[in-house]
Structures are given as structure tokens and as C-alpha cells.
Design a protein around this motif. Structure first.
Motif, mmCIF file in Angstrom:
data_model
loop_
_atom_site.group_PDB
_atom_site.id
_atom_site.type_symbol
_atom_site.label_atom_id
_atom_site.label_comp_id
_atom_site.label_asym_id
_atom_site.label_seq_id
_atom_site.Cartn_x
_atom_site.Cartn_y
_atom_site.Cartn_z
ATOM 1 N N ASN A 23 -1.088 11.479 -30.509
ATOM 2 C CA ASN A 23 -1.907 10.872 -31.554
ATOM 3 C C ASN A 23 -2.778 9.749 -30.994
ATOM 4 O OD1 ASN A 23 -0.430 12.495 -33.212
ATOM 5 N ND2 ASN A 23 0.756 10.852 -34.133
ATOM 6 N N SER A 25 -4.072 6.177 -32.659
ATOM 7 C CA SER A 25 -3.904 5.346 -33.840
ATOM 8 C C SER A 25 -4.812 4.123 -33.748
ATOM 9 C CB SER A 25 -2.449 4.918 -34.021
ATOM 10 O OG SER A 25 -2.057 4.103 -32.958
ATOM 11 N N LYS A 27 -5.299 0.386 -35.567
ATOM 12 C CA LYS A 27 -4.621 -0.605 -36.395
ATOM 13 C C LYS A 27 -5.568 -1.762 -36.634
ATOM 14 C CE LYS A 27 -0.373 -3.293 -36.551
ATOM 15 N NZ LYS A 27 0.832 -3.678 -35.817
ATOM 16 N N THR A 32 -3.217 0.989 -40.923
ATOM 17 C CA THR A 32 -3.142 1.794 -39.708
ATOM 18 C C THR A 32 -3.462 3.237 -40.041
ATOM 19 O OG1 THR A 32 -1.403 0.353 -38.875
ATOM 20 C CG2 THR A 32 -1.660 2.456 -37.785
ATOM 21 N N THR A 34 -3.971 7.254 -38.197
ATOM 22 C CA THR A 34 -3.737 8.052 -36.997
ATOM 23 C C THR A 34 -4.433 9.401 -37.131
ATOM 24 O OG1 THR A 34 -1.708 8.997 -37.883
ATOM 25 C CG2 THR A 34 -1.480 7.025 -36.552
ATOM 26 N N ASP A 135 -8.988 4.987 -45.596
ATOM 27 C CA ASP A 135 -9.221 6.340 -45.111
ATOM 28 C C ASP A 135 -10.390 6.961 -45.872
ATOM 29 O OD1 ASP A 135 -9.104 8.870 -44.069
ATOM 30 O OD2 ASP A 135 -6.987 9.208 -44.557
#
Length: 175
Positions: A23, A25, A27, A32, A34, A135
């Protein structure tokens, strides 16, 4: 390599990009996010700048996609995304009850929509709904789902629409 993939991604202060085995990621202050590694794509971070490179002999079809996904994740955890919906129609109202959005859209019963994890919904006025989150894909999906309860119809323009959306109106039947 595509022109999009060649552009570096600058990481703002407080945003950390970690490349793992499976992955990647990101932050930041807003959370966070991923994403799985795309085949043939590698990410390198140097002095707050992330660059995308492709493995030798692979197609460059995932380079631009990987760069766009990472750039969206960086913007999401630093600034966040928001979508605004407008309710157009007589008696169309929106209100919040805890984490649930109550919509009166002309049906015999109110429509209750529970906000998913990581998404916050606000109602600044009775005819506006503001969806916020880190997101980009989830914010857009929630906005589309709420819009899907009563999409704008083409004769009077009533329904739930995105802010600034233009509805092409049809002419009614003539006698």
C-alpha cells in the motif's frame, strides 16, 4: 511515460506519504488514506516531493492514474473535499438529526440517509446540503447517492441537484 505522471507531487506541511510493500498511505491533519500499489508503478519521496516512476519495459497506462490518485489523496488529507447540493421544489427540505440527514422530497415519508464513516454532512439552510470529507471518491459517491433520491426532472427542474448544475428544460406538451 505520460505527461501527467511526470509531474511531481508537492507534499504540504504536516502531510506524510509512506510507501509500503502493498500500500501507499498518506497521512495528514484531516485523516489517513491508503491505496494499493498499481502494477509497474513505483513512488519515491524526496524532501517533501513525491515522484512517480515506471518499471522498465512496462506500459505507462497506470502512471497517470497513480499520480492523479496520490495527488487527490494529498489534497484530501490537507484541505479536504466538499460537494454542495441544492434542493429545488416546493416543500423540499433538508435537516440533520445527529449523523442522519432527513430529506423531505415530496414522498409520503421522509428519506433518512445515514452519513458513512469519514463523511460529514451539514445543512447551512433548509434547501442546501454540504458534504465534506477527505476522500474525493467517497464525497462524490455520497453526493450522487443523495441526488439519486430525487434527481432533477426536465419539465419543472424540481429535485436535488449539484450546486451550479444546469438542467436542460423540456417544453411541455401543447394542446
Amino acid at each position: 511515460m505520460s505527461r501527467v505522471a511526470k509531474q511531481p507531487i508537492t507534499l504540504p506541511k504536516g502531510v506524510e506519504l509512506v510507501v509500503g510493500a502493498e500500500n501507499i498511505s498518506v497521512k495528514g491533519p484531516k485523516g489517513t488514506l491508503t491505496v494499493h500499489h498499481l502494477p509497474g508503478v513505483s513512488v519515491a519521496v524526496d524532501n517533501g516531493v513525491a515522484t512517480i516512476s515506471l518499471a522498465e519495459g512496462t506500459d505507462d497506462m497506470f502512471g497517470g492514474t497513480a499520480r492523479a490518485l496520490l495527488a487527490n489523496m494529498v489534497k484530501g488529507v490537507s484541505d479536504g473535499y466538499e460537494r454542495k447540493l441544492e434542493l429545488v421544489g416546493v416543500g423540499y427540505r433538508a435537516s440533520m438529526a445527529g449523523k442522519s440527514l432527513n430529506l423531505s422530497l415530496g414522498f409520503s415519508h421522509p428519506v433518512v440517509f445515514d452519513a458513512p464513516e469519514g463523511i460529514s454532512i451539514e445543512t447551512p439552510t433548509q434547501t442546501e446540503v454540504l458534504i465534506k470529507g477527505s476522500d474525493k471518491q467517497r464525497v462524490g459517491q455520497v453526493a450522487a447517492k443523495i441526488r439519486g433520491f430525487r434527481p432533477p426532472e426536465p419539465y419543472k427542474g424540481k429535485g436535488v441537484r449539484y450546486a451550479g448544475e444546469k438542467i436542460t428544460m423540456k417544453e411541455a406538451k401543447k394542446a
